[in-house]
Motif scaffolding. Structure first.
Motif, PDB file in Angstrom:
ATOM      1  N   PRO A   1      49.206  95.205  26.751  1.00  0.00           N
ATOM      2  CA  PRO A   1      50.442  95.817  27.265  1.00  0.00           C
ATOM      3  C   PRO A   1      51.524  95.930  26.194  1.00  0.00           C
ATOM      4  CG  PRO A   1      49.600  94.204  28.819  1.00  0.00           C
ATOM      5  CD  PRO A   1      48.816  94.030  27.561  1.00  0.00           C
ATOM      6  N   TYR A   2      51.587  94.946  25.296  1.00  0.00           N
ATOM      7  CA  TYR A   2      52.591  94.980  24.233  1.00  0.00           C
ATOM      8  C   TYR A   2      52.291  96.103  23.238  1.00  0.00           C
ATOM      9  CZ  TYR A   2      55.495  93.399  20.335  1.00  0.00           C
ATOM     10  OH  TYR A   2      56.414  93.334  19.316  1.00  0.00           O
ATOM     11  N   SER A   3      51.020  96.232  22.835  1.00  0.00           N
ATOM     12  CA  SER A   3      50.649  97.300  21.896  1.00  0.00           C
ATOM     13  C   SER A   3      50.861  98.676  22.522  1.00  0.00           C
ATOM     14  CB  SER A   3      49.190  97.138  21.463  1.00  0.00           C
ATOM     15  OG  SER A   3      49.001  95.948  20.725  1.00  0.00           O
ATOM     16  N   ALA A   4      50.563  98.797  23.827  1.00  0.00           N
ATOM     17  CA  ALA A   4      50.784 100.072  24.519  1.00  0.00           C
ATOM     18  C   ALA A   4      52.269 100.394  24.588  1.00  0.00           C
ATOM     19  CB  ALA A   4      50.187 100.013  25.926  1.00  0.00           C
TER      20      ALA A   4
ATOM     21  N   LEU B   1      50.054  95.629  38.362  1.00  0.00           N
ATOM     22  CA  LEU B   1      49.497  95.079  37.132  1.00  0.00           C
ATOM     23  C   LEU B   1      50.038  93.681  36.867  1.00  0.00           C
ATOM     24  CD1 LEU B   1      47.645  95.693  34.750  1.00  0.00           C
ATOM     25  CD2 LEU B   1      49.616  96.633  33.532  1.00  0.00           C
ATOM     26  N   TRP B   2      51.342  93.491  37.072  1.00  0.00           N
ATOM     27  CA  TRP B   2      51.924  92.175  36.862  1.00  0.00           C
ATOM     28  C   TRP B   2      51.416  91.182  37.899  1.00  0.00           C
ATOM     29  CZ3 TRP B   2      54.297  88.983  33.669  1.00  0.00           C
ATOM     30  CH2 TRP B   2      54.866  87.818  34.192  1.00  0.00           C
ATOM     31  N   ASN B   3      51.450  91.551  39.162  1.00  0.00           N
ATOM     32  CA  ASN B   3      51.027  90.622  40.206  1.00  0.00           C
ATOM     33  C   ASN B   3      49.563  90.242  40.048  1.00  0.00           C
ATOM     34  OD1 ASN B   3      53.584  90.806  41.235  1.00  0.00           O
ATOM     35  ND2 ASN B   3      53.045  92.110  42.972  1.00  0.00           N
TER      36      ASN B   3
ATOM     37  N   PRO C   1      35.665  90.746  30.719  1.00  0.00           N
ATOM     38  CA  PRO C   1      35.539  91.210  32.109  1.00  0.00           C
ATOM     39  C   PRO C   1      36.073  90.214  33.128  1.00  0.00           C
ATOM     40  CG  PRO C   1      33.500  91.587  30.893  1.00  0.00           C
ATOM     41  CD  PRO C   1      34.366  90.718  30.022  1.00  0.00           C
ATOM     42  N   ARG C   2      36.199  88.938  32.721  1.00  0.00           N
ATOM     43  CA  ARG C   2      36.655  87.897  33.650  1.00  0.00           C
ATOM     44  C   ARG C   2      38.173  87.749  33.666  1.00  0.00           C
ATOM     45  NH1 ARG C   2      32.452  85.562  30.767  1.00  0.00           N
ATOM     46  NH2 ARG C   2      33.931  84.336  29.528  1.00  0.00           N
ATOM     47  N   SER C   3      38.885  88.424  32.740  1.00  0.00           N
ATOM     48  CA  SER C   3      40.326  88.231  32.668  1.00  0.00           C
ATOM     49  C   SER C   3      41.013  88.893  33.867  1.00  0.00           C
ATOM     50  CB  SER C   3      40.873  88.818  31.367  1.00  0.00           C
ATOM     51  OG  SER C   3      40.908  90.232  31.423  1.00  0.00           O
ATOM     52  N   ALA C   4      42.127  88.299  34.278  1.00  0.00           N
ATOM     53  CA  ALA C   4      42.889  88.858  35.395  1.00  0.00           C
ATOM     54  C   ALA C   4      43.401  90.255  35.052  1.00  0.00           C
ATOM     55  CB  ALA C   4      44.044  87.922  35.751  1.00  0.00           C
ATOM     56  N   PHE C   5      43.787  90.447  33.806  1.00  0.00           N
ATOM     57  CA  PHE C   5      44.284  91.762  33.395  1.00  0.00           C
ATOM     58  C   PHE C   5      43.189  92.817  33.517  1.00  0.00           C
ATOM     59  CE2 PHE C   5      44.700  94.947  30.010  1.00  0.00           C
ATOM     60  CZ  PHE C   5      45.947  95.477  30.295  1.00  0.00           C
ATOM     61  N   MET C   6      41.993  92.482  33.052  1.00  0.00           N
ATOM     62  CA  MET C   6      40.910  93.453  33.044  1.00  0.00           C
ATOM     63  C   MET C   6      40.379  93.719  34.449  1.00  0.00           C
ATOM     64  SD  MET C   6      39.712  95.049  30.326  1.00  0.00           S
ATOM     65  CE  MET C   6      40.163  96.505  31.257  1.00  0.00           C
ATOM     66  N   ARG C   7      40.530  92.767  35.339  1.00  0.00           N
ATOM     67  CA  ARG C   7      40.108  92.997  36.720  1.00  0.00           C
ATOM     68  C   ARG C   7      41.120  93.863  37.470  1.00  0.00           C
ATOM     69  NH1 ARG C   7      39.138  87.354  36.730  1.00  0.00           N
ATOM     70  NH2 ARG C   7      40.893  87.079  38.176  1.00  0.00           N
ATOM     71  N   THR C   8      42.367  93.882  36.992  1.00  0.00           N
ATOM     72  CA  THR C   8      43.419  94.621  37.691  1.00  0.00           C
ATOM     73  C   THR C   8      43.564  96.044  37.175  1.00  0.00           C
ATOM     74  OG1 THR C   8      44.623  92.536  38.014  1.00  0.00           O
ATOM     75  CG2 THR C   8      45.857  94.595  38.336  1.00  0.00           C
TER      76      THR C   8
END
Length: 513
Positions: free
Chosen positions: A253-256, A305-307, A405-412
């Motif tokens: 998100p920071y790089s984007a 995305l945040w939640n 694939p297990r990260s919360a970010f990648m699942r959202t």
């Protein structure tokens, strides 16, 4: 033509001086005039002219040259301070952000070389050659910007070694060797701050194409693709190529967010969409992690995305104004209206199985993060009131962790659709010998992860590994997509930049042999 060109290369070796001069001949002398205004090109001053006729090119798939008349050269361009009001951008564009950051995020490359060609013109040469004192002119041509040469009744194109010019740019910098160092140090591949670099000055009417590289990589990975794409005159005449460089270990998100600011600054510095509607028709081409950055620019997640990543609404955190602003700008993105099309190449839309491995995550843990990211993460933990709940979520927002694939970010992220008015395309490489797509991968990303529904097109590139940017099928598909973008915007046409007037050079009228 070849004899003439090689003769000029022998007479004018590096460094080539485009200045008035006198040369000795076996039977006398020749005075050569040269107009210094020829060195002005699209708001730049051409310098460091080097011949390319005797260079051999390796490491790039295809080598292109334009046969014709003239000594093929390559030149570097630096900003021309004498013409600040020309309709081209300065070497760098600066715009202060609300937090006072006035970092330069957009520039025109000072490393990429321009294909050029040198002519020696002599009026009435058959008569002059019988004298001891000849007079001639040195005439510089720049590829695509100069007319052909008239010789008698014939029209002869100029000679260019365009691939040699591009290859020389790469060899002189050789910064790709620092890609992994940049990843671990938390910087760009060349140690600078994230920035967007234009290959050439912007021409009004040209639509920008933004290339975004992947993890532990650099813009040099696009070399073969760009070399091939620029050989299509339609693409060369209607698109500008911009390259984004960023710290690939930083949170996605920071790089984007940094990419968003760089594109915004570039568009604003060029006068905005009102001044040039073509700036509102941007195509973003992202490889691997670069594709995830591109996706962050064309979604409207609200608080999803945040939640989904933090597990709690932002309102439940006690954060100072600066931290809250950073969270909102990075985790609550809005779609950029200037982006009309995105191309995902080998993008882990649902995560990379390689990023989920313990070794990859160990390497990721060694990478440095920007100070502002680290401070924001600590502030979030402090303001959460429940550091145990968030420790594994916040401090695992580095790019490698996030692409697991297990990260919360990648699942959202995959649950948030791309805006319906944005055209999306997928290019998915797979290795092996024809295995079912359900089990195929490219060595880093599985097909099942790269595949997303509702795209305009999807091309599966067989027998290709993850770094597929140089694959001819991948290049051909990007070319097809750009021509599709051109066909969708027929009213956009490049407008010639008015360069400073230069004296008219008389055309030699020699009899044809």
């Amino acid at each position: 033509c070849d004899l003439y060109n090689l003769g000029l290369t022998a007479a004018f070796p590096a460094p080539v001086s485009l200045a008035a001069q006198e040369r000795a001949l076996p039977f006398g002398i020749i005075d050569l005039a040269a107009d210094p205004a020829q060195l002005r090109w699209q708001g730049r001053i051409l310098e460091n002219l080097r011949p390319t006729a005797t260079l051999a090119v390796g490491g790039i798939g295809n080598v292109y040259r334009t046969p014709g008349l003239g000594e093929p050269l390559t030149a570097l361009g630096r900003p021309d301070p004498a013409y600040p009001n020309m309709a081209v951008p300065p070497s760098t564009a600066r715009a202060a952000t609300p937090d006072g950051d006035d970092t330069d995020r957009f520039s025109i490359s000072d490393r990429l070389r321009v294909p050029a060609s040198l002519l020696l013109e002599i009026d009435d040469p058959r008569a002059q050659v019988l004298t001891e004192h000849l007079h001639g002119r040195l005439v510089l041509r720049v590829m695509d910007d100069s007319p052909d040469t008239r010789i008698g009744q014939a029209t002869v194109p100029a000679e260019y070694d365009q691939t040699a010019a591009r290859a020389l740019s790469l060899r002189d910098s050789a910064l790709w060797a620092q890609e992994y160092t940049g990843f671990l140090q938390g910087t760009t591949f060349d140690g600078t701050h994230p920035h967007l670099v234009a290959m050439t000055p912007h021409r009004p009417g040209n639509m920008p194409v933004v290339f975004v590289h992947g993890t532990a990589s650099s813009p040099y990975r696009w070399a073969s693709m760009v070399n091939d794409l620029l050989e299509d005159r339609r693409i060369r005449d209607h698109f500008d190529f911009w390259f984004y460089s960023y710290a690939t270990s930083s949170p996605i998100p920071y790089s984007a967010w940094e990419l968003r600011r760089a594109i915004t600054q570039a568009v604003d510095s060029l006068g905005g969409v009102k001044a040039d509607p073509a700036l509102g028709h941007i195509t973003v081409v992202g490889h691997s992690q670069g594709g995830l950055l591109a996706r962050m620019l064309v979604i409207n997640p609200g608080d999803r995305l945040w939640n989904g990543t933090a597990g709690r609404p932002l309102s439940t955190f006690r954060l100072d104004r600066r931290t809250r602003q950073m969270v909102r700008e990075t985790m609550f993105p809005t779609p950029m209206p200037e982006i009309q099309r995105v191309v995902f190449i080998a993008t882990p839309q649902h995560g990379s199985y390689l990023a989920g491995m313990s070794l990859a995550q160990w390497v990721g843990s060694m990478a440095s993060l920007p100070l502002r990211v680290s401070e924001t993460a600590r502030e979030i933990l402090t303001g959460s009131g429940d550091s145990t709940h968030l420790a594994s979520r916040v401090f695992r927002l580095g790019s490698v962790y996030a692409m697991s694939p297990r990260s919360a970010f990648m699942r959202t992220l995959p649950t948030i659709p791309i805006m319906p008015d944005v055209h999306a395309h997928s290019i998915i490489p797979v290795c092996g010998n024809g295995e079912p797509l359900a089990t195929a991968d490219d060595g880093v990303v599985a097909y099942a992860s790269a595949h997303i529904p509702d795209v305009d097109s999807e091309l599966v590139v067989r027998h290709s590994e993850h770094s597929t940017q140089s694959n001819p099928f991948t290049i051909a598909e990007v070319r097809r997509i750009l021509l599709l973008q051109l066909a969708a915007n027929p009213d956009l046409a490049p407008r010639k930049v008015q360069a400073p007037a230069s004296p008219t050079i008389a055309t030699p009228q020699a009899p044809r042999p």
